[in-house]
Design a protein around this motif. Structure first.
Motif, PDB file in Angstrom:
ATOM      1  N   UNK A   2      -5.182 -16.296  53.780  1.00  0.00           N
ATOM      2  CA  UNK A   2      -4.514 -15.593  54.889  1.00  0.00           C
ATOM      3  C   UNK A   2      -3.217 -14.958  54.393  1.00  0.00           C
ATOM      4  N   UNK A  42      21.585 -20.594  50.395  1.00  0.00           N
ATOM      5  CA  UNK A  42      22.016 -20.812  51.773  1.00  0.00           C
ATOM      6  C   UNK A  42      21.753 -19.552  52.583  1.00  0.00           C
ATOM      7  N   UNK A  43      21.981 -19.645  53.909  1.00  0.00           N
ATOM      8  CA  UNK A  43      21.568 -18.585  54.826  1.00  0.00           C
ATOM      9  C   UNK A  43      22.012 -17.193  54.409  1.00  0.00           C
ATOM     10  N   UNK A  60      16.286 -14.935  60.837  1.00  0.00           N
ATOM     11  CA  UNK A  60      16.262 -15.734  59.613  1.00  0.00           C
ATOM     12  C   UNK A  60      16.086 -17.213  59.932  1.00  0.00           C
ATOM     13  N   UNK A  61      16.884 -17.710  60.885  1.00  0.00           N
ATOM     14  CA  UNK A  61      16.798 -19.142  61.166  1.00  0.00           C
ATOM     15  C   UNK A  61      15.494 -19.496  61.866  1.00  0.00           C
ATOM     16  N   UNK A  91      13.202 -19.815  58.986  1.00  0.00           N
ATOM     17  CA  UNK A  91      13.480 -21.050  58.230  1.00  0.00           C
ATOM     18  C   UNK A  91      12.927 -22.273  58.964  1.00  0.00           C
ATOM     19  N   UNK A  92      13.127 -22.292  60.301  1.00  0.00           N
ATOM     20  CA  UNK A  92      12.606 -23.422  61.083  1.00  0.00           C
ATOM     21  C   UNK A  92      11.092 -23.527  60.916  1.00  0.00           C
ATOM     22  N   UNK A  93      10.441 -22.360  61.036  1.00  0.00           N
ATOM     23  CA  UNK A  93       8.981 -22.349  60.958  1.00  0.00           C
ATOM     24  C   UNK A  93       8.518 -22.830  59.581  1.00  0.00           C
ATOM     25  N   UNK A 114      10.079 -24.728  57.567  1.00  0.00           N
ATOM     26  CA  UNK A 114      10.330 -26.168  57.409  1.00  0.00           C
ATOM     27  C   UNK A 114       9.243 -26.979  58.112  1.00  0.00           C
ATOM     28  N   UNK A 115       8.882 -26.524  59.320  1.00  0.00           N
ATOM     29  CA  UNK A 115       7.826 -27.231  60.052  1.00  0.00           C
ATOM     30  C   UNK A 115       6.524 -27.202  59.256  1.00  0.00           C
ATOM     31  N   UNK A 116       6.266 -26.057  58.617  1.00  0.00           N
ATOM     32  CA  UNK A 116       5.027 -25.943  57.841  1.00  0.00           C
ATOM     33  C   UNK A 116       5.117 -26.692  56.515  1.00  0.00           C
ATOM     34  N   UNK A 117       6.314 -27.180  56.222  1.00  0.00           N
ATOM     35  CA  UNK A 117       6.467 -27.951  54.996  1.00  0.00           C
ATOM     36  C   UNK A 117       6.557 -27.095  53.740  1.00  0.00           C
ATOM     37  N   UNK A 137      24.302 -24.627  54.376  1.00  0.00           N
ATOM     38  CA  UNK A 137      23.200 -25.528  54.068  1.00  0.00           C
ATOM     39  C   UNK A 137      22.244 -24.782  53.138  1.00  0.00           C
ATOM     40  N   UNK A 174      18.623 -24.335  51.082  1.00  0.00           N
ATOM     41  CA  UNK A 174      17.193 -24.602  51.263  1.00  0.00           C
ATOM     42  C   UNK A 174      16.488 -24.417  49.935  1.00  0.00           C
ATOM     43  N   UNK A 178       4.409 -27.500  48.098  1.00  0.00           N
ATOM     44  CA  UNK A 178       3.424 -26.828  48.944  1.00  0.00           C
ATOM     45  C   UNK A 178       3.794 -25.349  49.093  1.00  0.00           C
ATOM     46  N   UNK A 199      22.415 -26.909  64.170  1.00  0.00           N
ATOM     47  CA  UNK A 199      22.395 -25.685  63.401  1.00  0.00           C
ATOM     48  C   UNK A 199      23.566 -24.752  63.673  1.00  0.00           C
ATOM     49  N   UNK A 202      26.305 -23.986  61.037  1.00  0.00           N
ATOM     50  CA  UNK A 202      25.712 -23.298  59.904  1.00  0.00           C
ATOM     51  C   UNK A 202      25.437 -21.829  60.239  1.00  0.00           C
ATOM     52  N   UNK A 234      26.963 -18.388  58.628  1.00  0.00           N
ATOM     53  CA  UNK A 234      26.177 -17.275  58.100  1.00  0.00           C
ATOM     54  C   UNK A 234      26.575 -15.964  58.765  1.00  0.00           C
ATOM     55  N   UNK A 251       9.309 -22.288  66.362  1.00  0.00           N
ATOM     56  CA  UNK A 251       8.920 -23.010  65.152  1.00  0.00           C
ATOM     57  C   UNK A 251       7.490 -23.514  65.233  1.00  0.00           C
ATOM     58  N   UNK A 271       3.983 -30.035  65.411  1.00  0.00           N
ATOM     59  CA  UNK A 271       4.192 -31.042  64.374  1.00  0.00           C
ATOM     60  C   UNK A 271       5.686 -31.192  64.174  1.00  0.00           C
ATOM     61  N   UNK A 324       9.139 -31.507  62.695  1.00  0.00           N
ATOM     62  CA  UNK A 324       9.643 -31.157  61.366  1.00  0.00           C
ATOM     63  C   UNK A 324      10.023 -32.390  60.555  1.00  0.00           C
TER      64      UNK A 324
END
Lengths: 121, 579
Positions: A1, A20-21, A43-44, A47-49, A51-54, A70, A72, A77, B24, B27, B31, B64, B324, B326
């Motif tokens: 995909x 960082x951001x 952007x955030x 980033x959240x998405x 992170x959730x997807x690992x 912060x 990242x 994965x 957040x 942060x 930014x 998310x 899921x 986080x």
């Protein structure tokens, strides 16, 4: 995909080093030659998405000029997803180049009347 | 001191939920300040819009959630095929009356009524056909046009003094249309074009077949012109509506099959999203199960909010399953077999609590004859209470307490003598309700882990959602005739079984060895949550023929799940063997 371009660029930026951001925003702009300019909310959200997807994870925090940064970094994965996507794009590029080479190798069509004669098919 | 710009960014961040801001906010302001120009005093309009949109997405719980976009892309074509199939069926019924002579005769006696109905349903037929043959952009214009026609027909019909399809039909159509529009942004691959075509023909064909079958000796109460909320085009619309209700069940069966199939190749969240999204317009349509009830319930506007509310609960459950956390990393407990069994057990126990309370309250309300039946004391004091209590107790963080409470509830239900037959009203529920409760209890016993709940809030939420869903579905008008209270445990138990199947596939082959304890528990959950519908079906066959379809649905879903699990097992990479 297929991975969306901004996501691909974020993963690409993080592949080299944790960022960082603001650093990410700059790097994504650079990588895309200013075509993709992420704004903070977008952007955030991304980033959240991720992170959730690992695919990415929070690395460390710093305080610079009294402001929180912060960092990242890419997870294993995430590196796998990026590698798969890069491979897919590579195949697309290769197919495009091959097509263009064939086109260049074909004799130019001089005009409408001789089309059928010139076209081997 | 904070600068003016920083304060203003802070105001914009108020669109985000407070917990998110705490985690957040600093942060993000950092930014934003880094990316600000020197001397800038106001946020740029583009940044402001971006932050507000981001905050609202967050509050909507959409930011998310991975898989939503792909779920939408799965749901869009299905919604379009369904709307198009409905349109095709309506056109056939309206203009050729093929095989519908019985209704046609009734209608002729009443005289023709000029209606705008064909424009609406024809527009959806065109839109679906457009997706099959036209390029992406052109087909989306057609979908947008059909959506506009569906909405505009209301004021236009009023202005021209023409009749139109009823709102309970237009509203689900508009929702399906929105889904179709949102889920068709991509260029359709050939497979999708074929799929929409097959879906359209299947829906129209199923409607024609089912209505002919159902209408062979049906009586339509609402054909009486004196009914205040009678359908405006009684023949085709009534058929389309009642047919729609039954065929939505068939449609949901196809959808369930699709979910099962997708589980084999697609990560489960997009498939869950697709199912959840389709249930929103699907459930209001499915609410009146069976054409007799559909016709009877035309006069009941209670139906729509009930169906919609139930749809919202189902959607929320789907989101809950798809979500899921986080913090829990890429593989959370609920994607393992153990976690999915726990979800199935929780849903079954919540449903049992809902059934018990509904069965109790049914006797507190006047029935069709306006009679309030006296409640059987053993039921009131014992069984009706013991299930909600077991559900509440199962939340306690004490090992073994949930299973003990469920076992006690099963025992308390078995000792109660069942009501002898349908026509004896002595305040006792039917033996069928007791059977359902016991079987749900068995599912809960097999599904709930021996240990305390991993997350109390999560179990509480699952119990409450299942009980609420059950109560809403059971509240449909007409339950006293069809025993439709039985639908609700069925629906939720099916959800539990689906959750389990998702776990089987998501957990992969490693966690579910054949004949392991989890495998046995999984088998009990599957049989328990689907098997009792077989007990219910023969009894109510006369009034509730859809149970045949529902039983078929169970078989299809179970088969798809087993197939998906087997395929996942075959595809799973060989385990890492140390060299």
């Amino acid at each position: 995909v297929a991975v969306q371009e901004p996501t691909f660029l974020i993963l690409t930026a993080l592949a080299a080093q944790p960022m960082h951001g603001y650093g990410l925003m700059q790097r994504v702009k650079e990588l895309s030659e200013s075509r993709v300019q992420l704004r903070t909310g977008t952007l955030y959200g991304a980033l959240d998405r991720l992170m959730v997807e690992g695919l990415i994870t929070a690395d460390r925090e710093e305080v610079v000029d009294g402001r929180l940064r912060r960092y990242y970094r890419l997870t294993d994965e995430g590196a796998g997803v990026l590698a798969a996507e890069a491979e897919r794009l590579e195949r697309n590029v290769e197919a495009a180049r091959a097509g263009l080479r064939q086109r260049a190798a074909r004799p130019a069509r001089p005009g409408l009347t001789t089309t059928f004669a010139a076209d081997p098919a | 001191m904070e600068s003016t710009l920083e304060t203003r960014y802070g105001w914009l961040l108020l669109t985000y939920p407070a917990p998110y801001r705490r985690a957040r906010g600093a942060e993000m302001v950092g930014t934003l300040m880094e990316s600000a120009r020197p001397g800038q005093r106001w946020p740029s309009p583009a940044d402001a819009v971006d932050l507000i949109a981001g905050g609202l997405r967050h509050r909507a719980g959409l930011s998310a959630v991975p898989g939503l976009a792909r779920g939408l892309a799965l749901a869009g074509p299905i919604a379009l095929a369904f709307a198009g199939g409905l349109g095709a069926y309506y056109m056939i019924a309206e203009f050729t009356a093929m095989g519908l002579g019985y209704i046609r005769d009734i209608y002729r006696g009443w005289g023709p009524v000029p209606t705008l109905g064909p424009f609406v349903l024809g527009a959806w037929l065109l839109a679906a056909l457009g997706r099959i043959v036209l390029p992406r952009l052109a087909s989306r214009w057609l979908i947008g046009a059909a959506l506009a026609v569906t909405v505009l027909v209301v004021p236009v019909a009023h202005a021209l003094d023409r009749t139109r399809p009823t709102l309970p039909m237009l509203a689900p159509l508009a929702l399906l249309g929105l889904l179709a529009l949102a889920g068709t942004a991509h260029a359709p691959p050939r497979r999708e074009r074929t799929g929409v075509g097959i879906g359209l023909v299947a829906v129209a064909g199923a409607l024609i077949g089912l209505t002919n079958w159902y209408l062979r000796d049906a009586t339509f109460v609402s054909f009486d012109p004196s009914e205040p909320f009678r359908p405006i085009r009684p023949n085709a619309l009534a058929i389309a509506w009642s047919g729609a209700s039954t065929t939505t069940v068939a449609g949901l069966a196809m959808l369930a099959l699709l979910v099962g199939l997708l589980l084999a190749g697609v990560r489960h969240r997009p498939a869950l999203w697709a199912a959840g999204l389709l249930l929103v317009p699907g459930l209001p349509l499915v609410a009146p199960l069976g054409p007799e009830l559909a016709a009877y319930q035309f006069s009941s506007w209670v139906l729509m909010p009930t169906g919609l509310a139930a749809a919202v609960v189902v959607l929320a459950s789907a989101i809950r399953l798809a979500w899921r956390d986080p913090a829990s990393g890429p593989r959370s407990p609920k994607t393992t077999a153990e976690g999915s069994l726990a979800i199935a057990g929780t849903l079954a126990l919540g449903t049992a609590a809902g059934v018990a309370v509904v069965a109790w309250s049914m006797n507190q309300l006047p029935n069709r004859e306006g009679l309030v039946s006296e409640l059987y004391p053993g039921w009131r004091g014992f069984t009706a209470l013991v299930w909600p209590v077991a559900a509440a107790v199962s939340v306690l963080p004490v090992r073994g307490v949930a299973r003990a409470a469920v076992a006690a509830a099963i025992a308390a239900t078995i000792v109660l003598p069942p009501r002898p037959d349908l026509h004896t009203y002595d305040g006792r529920p039917l033996g069928l309700v007791q059977t359902a409760l016991v079987m749900l209890g068995v599912v809960a016993l097999a599904g709930l882990p021996a240990g305390p709940p991993r997350r109390i809030g999560s179990r509480l939420g699952g119990l409450a959602a299942a009980a609420a869903l059950c109560a809403m579905l059971a509240w449909l008008p007409g339950w006293w005739e069809t025993g439709s209270v039985l639908l609700s445990p069925y629906a939720v138990a099916l959800g539990g079984a689906t959750a389990f199947l998702i776990g089987v596939v998501a957990g992969g082959s490693a966690v579910l060895e054949p004949l392991s304890p989890q495998w046995w528990r999984g088998a009990v959950v599957l049989l328990g949550s689907s098997g009792w519908i077989g007990v219910a079906a023969p009894r109510f066959l006369g009034v509730w023929q859809t149970s045949l379809i529902l039983a078929g649905l169970v078989v299809i879903v179970s088969a798809a799940g087993v197939w998906a699990a087997l395929r996942a097992r075959a595809q799973a990479a060989p385990p890492d063997v140390p060299a």
